[in-house]
Scaffold this active site. Structure first.
Site, PDB file in Angstrom:
ATOM      1  N   HIS A  11      -0.478 -90.200  21.177  1.00  0.00           N
ATOM      2  CA  HIS A  11      -1.072 -91.166  20.225  1.00  0.00           C
ATOM      3  C   HIS A  11      -1.586 -92.414  20.960  1.00  0.00           C
ATOM      4  O   HIS A  11      -1.131 -93.531  20.707  1.00  0.00           O
ATOM      5  CB  HIS A  11      -0.059 -91.552  19.135  1.00  0.00           C
ATOM      6  N   ARG A  20      -4.686 -88.299  12.365  1.00  0.00           N
ATOM      7  CA  ARG A  20      -3.269 -88.446  12.030  1.00  0.00           C
ATOM      8  C   ARG A  20      -2.595 -87.084  12.044  1.00  0.00           C
ATOM      9  O   ARG A  20      -3.217 -86.088  11.659  1.00  0.00           O
ATOM     10  CB  ARG A  20      -3.086 -89.007  10.611  1.00  0.00           C
ATOM     11  N   GLU A  78       5.548 -87.005  14.518  1.00  0.00           N
ATOM     12  CA  GLU A  78       5.609 -87.624  15.845  1.00  0.00           C
ATOM     13  C   GLU A  78       6.580 -88.806  15.845  1.00  0.00           C
ATOM     14  O   GLU A  78       6.767 -89.436  14.798  1.00  0.00           O
ATOM     15  CB  GLU A  78       4.199 -88.065  16.288  1.00  0.00           C
TER      16      GLU A  78
END
Ligand code: GLV
Length: 332
Positions: free
Chosen positions: A290, A243, A272
């Protein structure tokens, strides 16, 4: 809800049509075909009257949201991580949270290993050089980097995905595996990997390739910052498939620019989809949006599992992967 009416649920982001069709057999479904990422106010408006929701990491559900929607009984997150859900608030409100573990373990481990290899062997940096038309001749030291095989693989967060990455390193690439985790693995899990349980200082000092695979929480915020980066080898790489926020991205950009570590591979970022501009300017960082769990089959499995959890929770069945099973059975 009057008799005969289907319960209403929200699918907060775009979704496979097949999954939506399955949900529509049980529920009145509000979908989001335009895939708008809702602001907190817009999300709250969409949750009015909903007893369930499928969310992703982009939707934050906290005590205020739960208090505003007392009819809400289950939130099925389409992710293994659930730091977007305030689980203490879910427990207090008696609302079930579910996630999507297991189905994404091997796919995410594949990507974590690939990102680590791309980082070590400078794949995107050298491709950019080639595409820019700068490749005019072979040279003995062009794009040399650290080896992967036989190197020491350091893993921070030795859960299901961490163990799957360790397996790739140990069995496929002859790597020495060291790891730091909240607790030591059982001997029967450690032994086939030759994995050695070490403290964080040892992990930072000894890893040639450090891979982060731990959940994000207040206690893992900036687990890798300037002080930790300073303890790593100047030849080491850092890969984050966990993360954003676990790494202090600003401190990492400085360490990369000053070559205090060799390179980094990042699939997740603080704030993000915004990316710290200092990272974008650096050659020695591999950046991906991601996508670690993004194989076709695994994303479908995640969608199916989220839908199965929602259906089970709202039709009197047993959700497969509850995060806070203590709230079960759910109130009617
Ligand atoms: C993705 O980041 C997940 O937690 O599944």
């Amino acid at each position: 809800m009057s008799a005969g009416m289907k319960p209403a649920v929200l699918v907060a982001r775009a979704m496979y049509p097949e999954t939506l069709a399955r949900l529509q057999q049980h529920f009145e479904v509000e979908a989001n075909p335009d895939d708008e990422v809702f602001s907190p106010v817009a999300l709250s408006a969409r949750l009015v009257g909903k007893v369930g929701a499928i969310t992703t990491g982009s939707e934050r559900i906290d005590a205020a949201v739960l208090a505003a929607h007392p009819q809400l009984r289950v939130v099925a997150n389409m992710a293994v991580g659930y730091n977007n859900l305030d689980i203490a608030a879910f427990d207090a409100a008696g609302v079930l949270a579910t996630n999507t573990p297991d189905v994404l373990t091997e796919t995410t481990a594949d990507f974590g290993f690939a990102l680590m290899m791309a980082t070590a062997r400078r794949i995107t940096e050298s491709e950019n050089y080639l595409r820019a038309g700068r490749w005019t001749q072979w040279r003995y030291d062009m794009f040399t980097g650290p080896d992967v095989h036989g190197a020491t693989l350091g893993i921070l967060g030795m859960g299901r995905i961490g163990q799957a990455i360790a397996r790739r390193g140990a069995l496929g690439f002859g790597m020495k595996v060291i790891y730091t985790n909240r607790s030591r693995l059982a001997p029967e899990l450690e032994a086939p990997l030759g994995a050695r349980y070490v403290d964080k200082a040892t992990l930072l000092r000894e890893a040639d390739h450090l891979v982060l695979v731990l959940p994000y929480s207040a206690s893992s915020h900036h687990a890798i910052g300037a002080a930790e980066l300073a303890q790593m080898k100047p030849t080491a790489t850092l890969t984050n498939v966990a993360r954003g926020g676990i790494v202090d991205d600003a401190a990492l950009a400085v360490a990369l620019a000053e070559r205090r570590i060799a390179a980094a591979g990042l699939d997740v970022f603080e704030g993000e989809p915004a990316v710290n501009p200092a990272l974008l300017d650096l050659p020695n960082v591999v950046l991906t949006p991601h996508i670690a769990s993004a194989s076709e089959r695994t994303r479908r499995a995640m969608a199916d599992l989220a839908a199965d959890n929602l259906i089970a929770a709202l039709t009197g069945g047993r959700p497969l992967t509850p995060v806070n099973p203590g709230v079960l059975p759910l109130r009617a």
